[in-house]
Design a protein around this motif. Structure first.
Motif, PDB file in Angstrom:
ATOM      1  N   ARG A  80       0.846  -1.213   0.000  1.00 51.09           N
ATOM      2  CA  ARG A  80       0.000   0.000   0.000  1.00 51.09           C
ATOM      3  C   ARG A  80       0.879   1.261   0.000  1.00 51.09           C
ATOM      4  O   ARG A  80       0.869   2.074   0.919  1.00 51.09           O
ATOM      5  CB  ARG A  80      -0.982  -0.011   1.180  1.00 51.09           C
ATOM      6  CG  ARG A  80      -2.123  -0.987   0.899  1.00 51.09           C
ATOM      7  CD  ARG A  80      -3.305  -0.791   1.814  1.00 51.09           C
ATOM      8  NE  ARG A  80      -3.085  -1.392   3.103  1.00 51.09           N
ATOM      9  CZ  ARG A  80      -3.153  -0.747   4.254  1.00 51.09           C
ATOM     10  NH1 ARG A  80      -3.439   0.529   4.297  1.00 51.09           N
ATOM     11  NH2 ARG A  80      -2.937  -1.379   5.387  1.00 51.09           N
ATOM     12  N   CYS A  81       1.620   1.363  -1.069  1.00 53.22           N
ATOM     13  CA  CYS A  81       2.570   2.454  -1.207  1.00 53.22           C
ATOM     14  C   CYS A  81       2.040   3.393  -2.295  1.00 53.22           C
ATOM     15  O   CYS A  81       1.859   2.963  -3.435  1.00 53.22           O
ATOM     16  CB  CYS A  81       3.910   1.840  -1.641  1.00 53.22           C
ATOM     17  SG  CYS A  81       5.288   2.849  -1.355  1.00 53.22           S
ATOM     18  N   PRO A  82       1.754   4.648  -1.971  1.00 52.05           N
ATOM     19  CA  PRO A  82       1.241   5.551  -3.014  1.00 52.05           C
ATOM     20  C   PRO A  82       2.312   5.842  -4.072  1.00 52.05           C
ATOM     21  O   PRO A  82       3.423   6.243  -3.724  1.00 52.05           O
ATOM     22  CB  PRO A  82       0.876   6.819  -2.240  1.00 52.05           C
ATOM     23  CG  PRO A  82       1.627   6.749  -0.968  1.00 52.05           C
ATOM     24  CD  PRO A  82       1.892   5.308  -0.658  1.00 52.05           C
ATOM     25  N   VAL A  83       1.980   5.599  -5.328  1.00 50.09           N
ATOM     26  CA  VAL A  83       2.977   5.777  -6.399  1.00 50.09           C
ATOM     27  C   VAL A  83       2.377   6.561  -7.563  1.00 50.09           C
ATOM     28  O   VAL A  83       1.164   6.663  -7.694  1.00 50.09           O
ATOM     29  CB  VAL A  83       3.462   4.412  -6.961  1.00 50.09           C
ATOM     30  CG1 VAL A  83       4.160   3.607  -5.911  1.00 50.09           C
ATOM     31  CG2 VAL A  83       2.312   3.632  -7.571  1.00 50.09           C
ATOM     32  N   VAL A  84       3.260   7.092  -8.382  1.00 52.67           N
ATOM     33  CA  VAL A  84       2.847   7.713  -9.645  1.00 52.67           C
ATOM     34  C   VAL A  84       3.649   7.062 -10.753  1.00 52.67           C
ATOM     35  O   VAL A  84       4.857   6.855 -10.616  1.00 52.67           O
ATOM     36  CB  VAL A  84       3.125   9.241  -9.630  1.00 52.67           C
ATOM     37  CG1 VAL A  84       2.796   9.857 -10.988  1.00 52.67           C
ATOM     38  CG2 VAL A  84       2.323   9.918  -8.534  1.00 52.67           C
ATOM     39  N   GLN A  85       2.970   6.708 -11.829  1.00 54.47           N
ATOM     40  CA  GLN A  85       3.627   6.138 -13.021  1.00 54.47           C
ATOM     41  C   GLN A  85       3.136   6.903 -14.228  1.00 54.47           C
ATOM     42  O   GLN A  85       1.935   7.129 -14.359  1.00 54.47           O
ATOM     43  CB  GLN A  85       3.205   4.680 -13.206  1.00 54.47           C
ATOM     44  CG  GLN A  85       4.092   3.678 -12.561  1.00 54.47           C
ATOM     45  CD  GLN A  85       3.874   2.292 -13.140  1.00 54.47           C
ATOM     46  OE1 GLN A  85       4.563   1.880 -14.042  1.00 54.47           O
ATOM     47  NE2 GLN A  85       2.912   1.560 -12.599  1.00 54.47           N
ATOM     48  N   LYS A  86       4.034   7.277 -15.117  1.00 53.19           N
ATOM     49  CA  LYS A  86       3.602   8.041 -16.294  1.00 53.19           C
ATOM     50  C   LYS A  86       4.371   7.609 -17.538  1.00 53.19           C
ATOM     51  O   LYS A  86       5.538   7.211 -17.447  1.00 53.19           O
ATOM     52  CB  LYS A  86       3.893   9.534 -16.082  1.00 53.19           C
ATOM     53  CG  LYS A  86       2.902  10.257 -15.220  1.00 53.19           C
ATOM     54  CD  LYS A  86       3.259  11.744 -15.209  1.00 53.19           C
ATOM     55  CE  LYS A  86       2.305  12.518 -14.320  1.00 53.19           C
ATOM     56  NZ  LYS A  86       2.685  13.932 -14.233  1.00 53.19           N
ATOM     57  N   ARG A  87       3.732   7.712 -18.681  1.00 55.28           N
ATOM     58  CA  ARG A  87       4.414   7.604 -19.979  1.00 55.28           C
ATOM     59  C   ARG A  87       4.173   8.908 -20.721  1.00 55.28           C
ATOM     60  O   ARG A  87       3.227   9.633 -20.420  1.00 55.28           O
ATOM     61  CB  ARG A  87       3.855   6.432 -20.788  1.00 55.28           C
ATOM     62  CG  ARG A  87       4.247   5.083 -20.211  1.00 55.28           C
ATOM     63  CD  ARG A  87       3.751   3.959 -21.110  1.00 55.28           C
ATOM     64  NE  ARG A  87       3.844   2.679 -20.433  1.00 55.28           N
ATOM     65  CZ  ARG A  87       4.909   1.880 -20.468  1.00 55.28           C
ATOM     66  NH1 ARG A  87       5.977   2.251 -21.144  1.00 55.28           N
ATOM     67  NH2 ARG A  87       4.906   0.730 -19.831  1.00 55.28           N
ATOM     68  N   TYR A  88       5.028   9.191 -21.685  1.00 57.29           N
ATOM     69  CA  TYR A  88       4.948  10.481 -22.374  1.00 57.29           C
ATOM     70  C   TYR A  88       4.977  10.291 -23.884  1.00 57.29           C
ATOM     71  O   TYR A  88       5.601   9.353 -24.386  1.00 57.29           O
ATOM     72  CB  TYR A  88       6.131  11.380 -21.975  1.00 57.29           C
ATOM     73  CG  TYR A  88       6.186  11.673 -20.497  1.00 57.29           C
ATOM     74  CD1 TYR A  88       5.592  12.810 -19.970  1.00 57.29           C
ATOM     75  CD2 TYR A  88       6.848  10.801 -19.627  1.00 57.29           C
ATOM     76  CE1 TYR A  88       5.648  13.072 -18.603  1.00 57.29           C
ATOM     77  CE2 TYR A  88       6.906  11.058 -18.265  1.00 57.29           C
ATOM     78  CZ  TYR A  88       6.308  12.198 -17.764  1.00 57.29           C
ATOM     79  OH  TYR A  88       6.366  12.448 -16.424  1.00 57.29           O
ATOM     80  N   ARG A  89       4.343  11.244 -24.557  1.00 53.87           N
ATOM     81  CA  ARG A  89       4.390  11.225 -26.018  1.00 53.87           C
ATOM     82  C   ARG A  89       5.583  12.052 -26.512  1.00 53.87           C
ATOM     83  O   ARG A  89       6.189  11.740 -27.502  1.00 53.87           O
ATOM     84  CB  ARG A  89       3.072  11.804 -26.551  1.00 53.87           C
ATOM     85  CG  ARG A  89       2.792  11.431 -27.973  1.00 53.87           C
ATOM     86  CD  ARG A  89       1.387  11.794 -28.371  1.00 53.87           C
ATOM     87  NE  ARG A  89       0.396  10.872 -27.816  1.00 53.87           N
ATOM     88  CZ  ARG A  89      -0.914  11.005 -27.982  1.00 53.87           C
ATOM     89  NH1 ARG A  89      -1.391  12.038 -28.650  1.00 53.87           N
ATOM     90  NH2 ARG A  89      -1.750  10.134 -27.476  1.00 53.87           N
ATOM     91  N   HIS A  90       5.902  13.127 -25.785  1.00 51.91           N
ATOM     92  CA  HIS A  90       6.949  14.047 -26.247  1.00 51.91           C
ATOM     93  C   HIS A  90       8.172  13.999 -25.326  1.00 51.91           C
ATOM     94  O   HIS A  90       8.048  14.254 -24.113  1.00 51.91           O
ATOM     95  CB  HIS A  90       6.400  15.467 -26.306  1.00 51.91           C
ATOM     96  CG  HIS A  90       5.171  15.586 -27.139  1.00 51.91           C
ATOM     97  ND1 HIS A  90       5.178  15.395 -28.503  1.00 51.91           N
ATOM     98  CD2 HIS A  90       3.888  15.830 -26.797  1.00 51.91           C
ATOM     99  CE1 HIS A  90       3.941  15.531 -28.970  1.00 51.91           C
ATOM    100  NE2 HIS A  90       3.138  15.790 -27.959  1.00 51.91           N
ATOM    101  N   PRO A  91       9.368  13.726 -25.870  1.00 54.11           N
ATOM    102  CA  PRO A  91      10.589  13.660 -25.055  1.00 54.11           C
ATOM    103  C   PRO A  91      10.850  14.921 -24.239  1.00 54.11           C
ATOM    104  O   PRO A  91      11.237  14.839 -23.071  1.00 54.11           O
ATOM    105  CB  PRO A  91      11.705  13.433 -26.091  1.00 54.11           C
ATOM    106  CG  PRO A  91      11.021  12.801 -27.252  1.00 54.11           C
ATOM    107  CD  PRO A  91       9.630  13.355 -27.276  1.00 54.11           C
TER     108      PRO A  91
END
Lengths: 345, 88
Positions: A80-91
């Motif tokens: 139960r660890c709050p995390v953020v994960q993201k992917r991007y379209r623009h470098p």
């Protein structure tokens, strides 16, 4: 700024495997010191897959671990660890966001391509797009990198890191980044340990032809046809690829079996369960059997032993599959008992 | 620190295990790379598998788990130190 977010206090260490190492690094920094083996087991990292209709670098997909990102997802969920994960379209957007996160004091995990990381020796670089590393700071145009498979902290220029984050091809990272928003909420690891074992038993005993024990048996039969199907030269390349996936890419040897055996041993202590210790010893012996298979396969590739044939190699894989079948059935029973015991507490 | 005898033993074991037939330099620097293009013994990653198994059988030490093979097989010295630290 909270102390746990201060990258200056980040302690780098070298691990066998990049994803479990990166997650262990993040959790240690967040105040929960866990060994790599525990992280690997909590994340249900052990698996086997042979998917001949999916090609990786021109070879059938063969894997000894769960999908990339799976360990991070399962461990942080279990704890139960709050995390953020993201992917991007623009470098540009991805790199700007990374800078912003570092300024805020976060340690940021990135998925990258090994091939474009200049600090990795040229001989070890290959096109693999699911390599994990941690970024802990920036100075000028250079990022301070804690790469779990490298012995010391290192530097990487912005341009190189950007290229590694946006490499194309199979498992393209698409700039994926992840970080913890706070420390884990779970302090009693026991239910999470049992859950991690149940995930592995479910996956290894799954009734799908390309995964788990059935995947091993499928590959054992298929590899007897490799010479006819691919020709002598490419069949040897297939074998070499299999050895690489089993013994080289940070598996700790024996296709992650030794690391998982270490996890079972640690779990045995935490859960006061002697049965897990016995299973750990058996899995270590199975890891040795996988290594004997890799040895035979290497000799076959090099033409050093004429007694090794694709049939005999298939038989060795079948033997490993039979041993693992029995082991994971026993582990499944053990986890059921442990689950009832924990509920009764 | 490993002694010269262990280095000689290891070189002999590697030469035998990996069927090295080329002529070797008189002295092999323990700090030189063991595996890869810079290896004076000309070893590759497939040879590494053979060395790992041979070392386990000969010295009873398992290179695996959280002891990374990459680190242990970096040089002749790192391999010798690992054996010294782990054999019974």
């Amino acid at each position: 700024m909270s102390e746990w977010l201060a990258p200056n206090s980040f302690q780098h260490r070298q691990y066998a495997h990049c994803e479990s190492g990166a997650v262990a690094g993040l959790l240690n920094h967040a105040g929960l010191p866990l060994s790599e083996a525990l992280v690997f087991g909590l994340g249900g990292g052990l698996f086997f897959g042979y998917v001949p209709f999916v090609k990786l670098n021109g070879f059938p997909l063969m894997t000894y671990r769960c999908y990339p990102g799976g360990i991070f997802k399962r461990v942080t969920h279990s704890l139960r660890c709050p995390v953020v994960q993201k992917r991007y379209r623009h470098p540009q957007q991805a790199m700007a966001e990374l800078d912003r996160l570092l300024e805020q004091g976060h340690v940021v995990g990135l998925q990258t391509s090994v091939f474009w990381l200049p600090y990795i020796p040229a001989a070890l670089r290959f096109h693999f797009n699911a390599h994990n590393l941690l970024v802990i700071g920036k100075e000028g145009s250079r990022y301070r990198i804690s790469d779990p498979v490298v012995s010391d902290l290192t530097w990487c220029e912005e341009e190189d890191l950007c290229r590694a984050r946006f490499a194309r091809g199979a498992l393209a990272p698409k700039g994926r980044c992840y970080y913890l928003q706070g420390p884990p909420q779970v302090t009693d690891l026991r239910p999470a340990l049992v859950h991690g074992m149940q995930v592995v038993c479910r996956d290894m005993l799954a009734p799908i032809p390309v995964g788990g024990i059935r995947g091993m048996r499928f590959m054992a039969c298929a590899m007897e046809q490799w010479e006819q199907r691919y020709g002598v030269r490419k069949a040897r390349y297939c074998l070499a690829q299999l050895i690489r996936m089993q013994e080289e890419i940070g598996t700790g040897g024996g296709g992650f079996r030794f690391i998982y055996a270490a996890f079972l041993q640690e779990a045995a202590v935490q859960l006061h369960c002697e049965k897990l210790e016995a299973l750990s010893d058996r899995l270590t012996a199975i890891g040795d059997a996988w290594r004997e298979f890799a040895l035979s396969a290497a000799r076959c590739c090099k033409g050093r032993d004429e007694t090794v044939t694709y049939h005999s190699l298939g038989q060795q894989v079948l033997d490993c599959a039979n041993q693992e079948d029995a082991l994971f059935r026993e582990l499944r029973e053990t986890t059921r008992t442990l689950k009832h015991q924990l509920k009764g507490l | 620190m490993p002694d010269a005898k262990l280095y000689d033993e290891l070189v002999a074991l590697i030469v035998d295990t990996c069927h090295i037939q080329e002529e070797l330099p008189d002295v092999i620097d323990p700090e030189s790379s063991l595996i890869g293009p810079d290896s004076p013994l000309g070893l590759d990653s497939l040879d590494a598998v053979e060395i790992v198994v041979a070392v386990q059988k000969h010295y009873g030490v398992r290179i695996g788990g959280e002891n990374t093979g990459r680190e242990v097989l970096d040089t002749l010295r790192s391999l010798a130190e690992f054996i010294n630290q782990n054999r019974a």
